[in-house]
Scaffold this active site. Structure first.
Site: not given
Length: 188
Positions: A124, A133-136
């Site tokens: 991540n 690419v929503p790693c948050h």
């Protein structure tokens, strides 16, 4: 041979460096981002990033829609370079719905590697295309905010922004459902 280029766009979270490889987005980096590759790997600066149909123009347009609260998912050609495991994690990140979060452990379960939550966290953190690419959207097991390559204050702002947007969508749906219900009752 891969042709790489880059540009920089403004955002509510500071300047974002976009990197493309052969017409596909392969990087979105924030200022001061941990694990940001060296600038010289980004390729030449694109002097016309707004050319109609270019990946930079489409990325900028979709990010503007996202920051305006009208886009909840991205539809861009991506070139995510990493190990097979990293790419599996990054694909799973794209399945996390807007405004929601999952834990590293749940993400590990989703990819069929239930004991790999730490490895999921490392993958991540190496996500090359933040926000899109929503790693948050990945948090600790207790729901606490844990690491984010762009910094915890940005992660907190992104999550609050998405929660506000998804709460607005739910409220709109509830109003619609209530109106439908009332219209049905009046027709009876």
């Amino acid at each position: 041979m891969t042709h790489r280029s880059h540009t920089v766009i403004d955002s509510p979270y500071g300047p974002l460096t976009l990197v493309a490889a052969d017409g596909r987005l392969c990087g979105l980096y924030m200022e001061g981002q941990r694990h940001r590759p060296p600038q010289e790997t980004f390729g030449a600066y694109d002097p016309q990033p707004h050319a109609q149909g270019s990946v930079f123009a489409r990325t900028r347009e979709q990010l503007e829609e996202y920051f305006a609260g009208v886009r909840t998912a991205f539809d861009l050609p991506l070139a995510l370079a990493g190990t097979g495991f990293q790419r599996t994690v990054w694909h799973a990140l794209q399945e996390i719905p807007y405004g929601e979060t999952v834990s590293y452990g749940l993400l590990a379960d989703r990819i069929g590697r239930p004991t790999a939550s730490r490895a999921v966290g490392l993958a991540n953190g190496r996500n090359p295309v933040g926000i899109i690419v929503p790693c948050h959207r990945v948090v600790g097991a207790t729901g606490a905010l844990t690491g984010y390559g762009g910094g915890l204050p940005r992660k907190q702002r992104l999550l609050a922004f998405e929660r506000a947007g998804s709460a607005h969508e739910e409220a709109s749906c509830s109003v619609y459902e209530e109106a439908s219900c009332c219209a049905h009752e009046e027709a009876s």
